[in-house]
Enzyme design. Structure first.
Site, PDB file in Angstrom:
ATOM      1  N   ASP A   1      -8.672  -5.951  22.064  1.00 40.90           N
ATOM      2  CA  ASP A   1      -8.190  -4.832  21.248  1.00 40.90           C
ATOM      3  C   ASP A   1      -8.781  -4.223  20.256  1.00 40.90           C
ATOM      4  OD1 ASP A   1      -5.839  -3.339  20.216  1.00 40.90           O
ATOM      5  OD2 ASP A   1      -4.535  -5.059  20.140  1.00 40.90           O
TER       6      ASP A   1
ATOM      7  N   GLU B   1       9.372   1.186  11.781  1.00 44.52           N
ATOM      8  CA  GLU B   1       9.106  -0.048  12.783  1.00 44.52           C
ATOM      9  C   GLU B   1       7.788   0.765  13.575  1.00 44.52           C
ATOM     10  OE1 GLU B   1      12.094  -0.929  15.610  1.00 44.52           O
ATOM     11  OE2 GLU B   1      12.790   1.245  15.866  1.00 44.52           O
TER      12      GLU B   1
END
Length: 741
Positions: free
Chosen positions: A274, A481
């Site tokens: 990542d 979110e």
């Protein structure tokens, strides 16, 4: 000619000859010969690179090696629900959690195919123009996100396919097949299963968090989708996660990468970190003394590519004896295999996908499929007194209110591309009913607060009372979110670092809804969000509730279709809607005890797999063999009939119910089959499921799957056992315990 100019002329001539000779040699290198075996070509290319060149090509921004004619390539691209982050206009589908609500693997595979076609068109153009190093233009898509949405507060849960390992595995496999294509030699694009592994929030501490799940939960919940995509679907990419697992950073985790991924599952694709995850080793996890040790450990564990800017230190690692150049070559060969499979080094007339051009981008067929997936994703949660569908011939005016009634940005969610047109509910109503139904639009309220200097809620309600029906389109957005750092609208109660701290609808919206309820007009709530809302007040007081997720470019049309009965709602919840925040364990607790429908023992508001329809379906008794042996697959069938008055889709769901065993953790029941079907009114069809020994098995405490000799019940219906109409039957599995995995 002057001797001075003779000398200059000779130098120029030699330079031209040298350039021409170099180009000629580039064309004749064995790695450029498409008729040679790929492994031979890869070894040839690696043999011509210096150590410095090798490590430079192991970062996401891989530079060109001009002396060999190797083009630059940027590995980082996104395609969560359509090609993302490009300046081009592209087709945008519902967010992943919305597509999960379709329970339609065929539609999702087609969506992946469409996405890779549009991405291929852009890549082919770049390849022809020698611009392959640009960001977000490559064919290595870092999707799907197959982490388990174990807690509804997780902001990135919207990127997943829900809380269930089986649904996640099947939907994830579908998009991989669509993205990668079916050519035996070349990949249309490259999918990447992420984030490996046990990465499901919270966001604020993802760079330091050490997850310590039980072995049972690891193999029963967190790894099954990865195992399916790697061992069966043969996905070509894996992204390791930011967090630690049992003390080791996931991108340097010998158990996850070396043992499970490569040794047990025989993964032969590439692993990327990542982004900047390897930087976390020394800086945040404090597991390594310095970055040189960190990158060396990451590569030796199995992280082939770094998204970041540290892997140049691998050269120093070799010099310090931390790893060998042979170790570098192993990872580099995995990366080159991917580049060869997308056709980077081959004549384009040999690559079957090289002819895809711009004409496919936002084609009518692509836009139509985005529209259809939005329709299929809509989940009808409440419909009191059958207030829906609305009858357009009887309605003269609609009060359209709410922060998402005309908010195109909300519909795009996160990791999105930009389409040429985004249809909001307001735009759809105006387009469809202009001159027939008056649409009185008032935003009324922001997502989390009142509109500054706007009308009072009493004034909004007084105006709404003049209409026949009130349509409130609320919820939240990916500004609140999402991924830490991307969901930038923090600072409000209920949200923190991209996560939610409550599953309630923002209180200010409920406050307005209470005023609207006083009008006596029907109040229909349409909710856009990437997770669930508990709807404590709304479920009791709203006349209807439609969960619309973040529906992409065509969400407005899909919503209006459902509200007016032009499409029969057929989405199903990929998440459990809990009654309130009190039902949720601590966010950082990764135990699955009392989490998700498989282990939660309390009452829920809307179950996993739930969704209302405007019609009804019946199920016949199950057909099956009466005696079954462990180790064999079994088939179970039922006949489903549309016994209602209109056509519609049904999502047929199969659950296994194993006897509870005090010596073994056993799910309450588990989804092990689903099939979306369309039936006209009065029509019936036979639906057959095949269950493999692996699907019939249970996870033991040591992580092994074991098929028991004990009784197992098989249930088939329109939802979970005891939570919907349906049929069930008991089957007895006989014989000794059978170890599957």
């Amino acid at each position: 000619m002057n001797s001075k100019y003779n000398w200059i002329f000779m130098i120029l001539l030699m330079s031209i000859f040298s350039i021409g000779y170099g180009q000629s040699q580039n064309k004749n290198y064995p790695f450029r010969n498409p008729d040679l075996d790929m492994e031979v070509r890869i070894k040839d290319l690696i043999s011509r690179l210096t150590l410095q060149e090798k490590v430079s090509m192991m970062k996401h921004e891989s530079p060109a090696i001009e002396r060999l004619g190797v083009p630059a390539y940027n590995w980082w691209n996104e395609a969560l629900h359509g090609v993302a982050r490009t300046s081009e206009k592209v087709t945008v589908f519902p967010q992943a959690i919305g597509m999960a609500a379709t329970f339609d693997t065929e539609a999702l595979q087609k969506m992946g195919d469409i996405t890779s076609s549009e991405g291929r068109a852009l890549f082919n153009e770049d390849l022809r123009n020698g611009k392959t190093g640009a960001g977000y233009r490559g064919l290595t898509y870092w999707t799907p996100n197959i982490n388990i949405f174990r807690d509804p507060r997780w902001g990135r849960g919207q990127e997943t396919y829900g809380e269930d390992p089986f649904l996640t595995a099947k939907m994830g496999s579908a998009i991989v097949r669509g993205l990668e294509g079916n050519d035996p030699k070349y990949l249309k694009a490259v999918a990447c299963a992420k984030h490996y592994a046990v990465h499901s929030g919270p966001e604020h501490n993802r760079h330091t968090f050490d997850v310590k799940p039980s072995t049972f939960d690891l193999w029963d919940t967190y790894l099954p989708a990865f195992r399916e995509l790697i061992t069966k679907t043969k996905v070509h990419g894996v992204m390791c996660a930011y967090n630690r697992l049992n003390g080791q950073p996931c991108c340097g985790n010998s158990k996850l990468l070396s043992d499970i991924l490569h040794n047990q599952w025989n993964f032969d694709g590439y692993v990327t970190s990542d982004c900047w995850a390897v930087s976390d080793f020394a800086q945040y996890h404090k597991t390594h003394a310095n970055n040189t040790e960190a990158v060396s450990d990451a590569l030796l564990s199995g992280t082939d590519l770094e998204c970041g800017n540290l892997y140049q230190l691998l050269e120093q690692g070799v010099k310090n004896g931390l790893l060998s150049e042979r170790d570098i070559n192993v990872s580099l060969s995995r990366l080159f295999k991917i580049l060869f499979k997308i056709g980077m080094f081959d004549p384009q007339d040999k690559v079957p996908y090289a002819s895809i051009g711009r004409e496919v981008i936002e084609s009518d067929a692509h836009k139509k499929h985005a529209y259809e997936m939005a329709q299929k994703s809509m989940v009808l949660l409440e419909n009191k007194k059958n207030v829906l569908p609305l009858n357009e011939s009887k309605i003269k005016s609609i009060a359209l209110i709410g922060p998402n009634a005309d908010n195109a940005h909300t519909q795009l969610a996160n990791y999105y591309g930009t389409p040429s047109e985004i249809v909001t509910p307001y735009a759809s109503l105006q387009k469809r009913f202009s001159g027939k139904i008056k649409v009185d639009y008032m935003k009324g309220v922001n997502i989390v607060d009142k509109i500054k200097d706007g009308p009072s809620f009493a004034q909004v309600a007084a105006q709404a009372k003049k209409s026949d029906v009130i349509l409130f389109v609320g919820g939240i957005s990916a500004d609140f979110e999402g991924e830490a750092g991307d969901a930038g609208a923090g600072g409000y109660a209920g949200f923190a670092s991209g996560d939610r701290t409550t599953i309630a609808l923002p209180p200010v919206q409920t406050e307005l809804l209470k005023e609207l309820k006083k009008t006596g007009r029907p109040v229909i709530v349409v909710n856009m969000s990437g997770s669930i809302m508990d709807f404590q007040w709304e479920s009791k007081n709203a006349d209807a509730i439609l969960q619309a997720w973040y529906g992409g470019q065509a969400a407005g049309d899909a919503i209006v279709d459902v509200l007016f009965g032009q499409y029969n709602p057929s989405g199903r919840m990929p998440l459990t809607t809990y009654m309130s925040d009190k039902d949720l364990p601590a966010f950082e607790d990764y135990s699955m005890e009392n989490r998700t429908y498989r282990y939660f023992k309390g009452q829920v508001r809307y179950p996993f797999g739930y969704g209302l329809s405007y019609t009804n379906f019946s199920y016949s008794p199950l057909e099956n063999d009466s005696v079954l042996q462990t180790g064999n697959s079994i088939q179970v069938s039922t006949t489903v009939k549309n016994i209602g008055k209109i056509d519609g889709d049904e999502v047929v769901q199969l659950y296994l119910i194993h006897p509870q065993d005090k010596n073994m953790r056993t799910p309450i029941h588990s989804l092990k089959g689903f099939k979306r079907i369309h039936l006209k009114k009065g029509e019936s069809t036979k639906v057959t499921f095949t269950l493999s020994p692996e699907e019939l098995a249970l996870t033991e405490s040591d992580g092994n799957l074991t098929e028991s000799a004990k009784k197992v019940e098989i249930y088939i219906g329109g939802g979970q056992p005891n939570k919907s109409s349906g049929s069930f039957n008991s089957l007895t599995i006989q014989g000794e315990s059978y170890k599957v995995f």
